[in-house]
Design an enzyme around this catalytic site. Structure first.
Site, PDB file in Angstrom:
ATOM      1  N   GLU A  62      -3.939   1.502  -7.403  1.00  0.00           N
ATOM      2  CA  GLU A  62      -4.373   2.687  -6.656  1.00  0.00           C
ATOM      3  C   GLU A  62      -3.480   3.876  -7.011  1.00  0.00           C
ATOM      4  O   GLU A  62      -2.387   4.010  -6.442  1.00  0.00           O
ATOM      5  CB  GLU A  62      -4.266   2.437  -5.148  1.00  0.00           C
ATOM      6  CG  GLU A  62      -5.128   1.308  -4.641  1.00  0.00           C
ATOM      7  CD  GLU A  62      -5.471   1.485  -3.154  1.00  0.00           C
ATOM      8  OE1 GLU A  62      -6.661   1.582  -2.856  1.00  0.00           O
ATOM      9  OE2 GLU A  62      -4.559   1.549  -2.315  1.00  0.00           O
ATOM     10  N   HIS A  73       0.854  -1.201   0.000  1.00  0.00           N
ATOM     11  CA  HIS A  73       0.000   0.000   0.000  1.00  0.00           C
ATOM     12  C   HIS A  73       0.888   1.247   0.000  1.00  0.00           C
ATOM     13  O   HIS A  73       1.944   1.260   0.633  1.00  0.00           O
ATOM     14  CB  HIS A  73      -0.933   0.007   1.210  1.00  0.00           C
ATOM     15  CG  HIS A  73      -2.036   1.015   1.065  1.00  0.00           C
ATOM     16  ND1 HIS A  73      -1.828   2.363   1.281  1.00  0.00           N
ATOM     17  CD2 HIS A  73      -3.336   0.885   0.684  1.00  0.00           C
ATOM     18  CE1 HIS A  73      -2.959   3.011   1.032  1.00  0.00           C
ATOM     19  NE2 HIS A  73      -3.892   2.142   0.675  1.00  0.00           N
TER      20      HIS A  73
HETATM   21  P1  13P Z   1      -9.994   5.991  -0.409  1.00  0.00           P
HETATM   22  O1  13P Z   1     -11.098   5.078  -0.878  1.00  0.00           O
HETATM   23  O2  13P Z   1     -10.296   6.641   0.912  1.00  0.00           O
HETATM   24  O3  13P Z   1      -9.575   6.957  -1.470  1.00  0.00           O
HETATM   25  O4  13P Z   1      -8.714   5.069  -0.109  1.00  0.00           O
HETATM   26  C1  13P Z   1      -8.275   4.155  -1.057  1.00  0.00           C
HETATM   27  C2  13P Z   1      -7.269   3.278  -0.428  1.00  0.00           C
HETATM   28  O5  13P Z   1      -6.153   3.675  -0.137  1.00  0.00           O
HETATM   29  C3  13P Z   1      -7.661   1.891  -0.138  1.00  0.00           C
HETATM   30  O6  13P Z   1      -6.559   1.116   0.183  1.00  0.00           O
END
Ligand code: 13P
Length: 247
Positions: free
Chosen positions: A165, A97
């Site tokens: 992400e 992450h």
């Molecule tokens: P948000 O949905 O708050 O943008 O966060 C995404 C995230 O980092 C999930 O791991």
């Protein structure tokens, strides 16, 4: 194709927060689409055991948010190994992450984290994504490719899910355009397919997914599900994401 709705709680939750998931579980148990998707929640380490016990034989699976780069026990204060995570019944773990990359997780460390998690039979949700600077410099594809190539190994074939992400989208309300996101998802799938010789790589999207933005994301058939931060802390929002996905 099975879809995934994964709620990453980050630093949120106490034992009382079980009530949020009870509502989600109740919704799933009565949902006519329930066979089409899996719900996984990654609470903080402090809640894994409680949640696993509570949701045994129910609709919600539990995972960890991180997993240390050693196998079992060691003298690393504050660290939690994949063996320990597995021993309390969690079946999944996030690795890579951006919150953890920011704190020093290099590709080399991530490779070890992935290796030991996989050895302990955890399914890995491996997070990748470019930052705003890289995006502006049109480096998105080369960054994603490097993040995948430096960590993935062929033997992971059954154990890995990729979560794309974009860092600039996390918690900001900013989302990629449909065209951009379709292209990145297809690109990631092609790399993973080649590297792991995997026929159908699973690729999720994360970054400002909520009950509204999901209406755009659901149009992109290549996306196999979502990694949801903020909106996963509200049972209503999380349920509405699933509802809106299927309407
Ligand atoms: P948000 O949905 O708050 O943008 O966060 C995404 C995230 O980092 C999930 O791991």
């Amino acid at each position: 194709m099975m879809k995934y709705f994964i709620g990453n709680w980050k630093m949120f939750g106490t034992p009382k927060s079980l009530s949020i998931l009870n509502k989600v579980n109740y919704f799933i148990s009565r949902d006519k689409n329930k066979k089409k998707y899996k719900v996984i929640i990654t609470p903080p380490f402090t809640l894994i055991q409680t949640f696993v016990d509570h949701f045994k034989n129910k609709k919600i699976s539990i995972g960890a948010q991180n997993s240390y780069q050693k196998e079992k026990f060691s003298s690393d204060t504050g660290a939690i190994s994949p063996f320990m995570i597995r021993s309390v019944g969690a079946k999944y773990t996030l690795i890579g992450h951006s919150d953890n990359r920011k704190e020093g997780d290099t590709d080399k460390i991530l490779k070890d984290k992935v290796k030991f998690a996989s050895k302990n039979n955890l399914k890995i949700i491996f997070c990748i994504g470019e930052n705003k600077f890289q995006k502006n410099k049109k480096k998105t594809f080369s960054v994603l490719k490097k993040q995948l190539m430096n960590v993935l190994e062929k033997k992971l074939i059954d154990n890995i899910i990729i979560a794309y992400e974009p860092i600039w989208s996390i918690g900001t309300g900013k989302i990629p355009s449909k065209n951009e996101l379709t292209k990145s998802t297809i690109f990631i799938k092609s790399i993973v397919k080649k590297m792991l010789k995997k026929k159908t790589p699973i690729v999720l999207y994360g970054g400002s997914v909520d009950e509204n933005s999901v209406n755009l994301f659901k149009q992109i058939k290549e996306i196999d599900g979502f990694l949801i931060g903020g909106a996963s802390k509200s049972s209503k929002k999380f349920i509405d994401i699933i509802k809106n996905y299927y309407t």
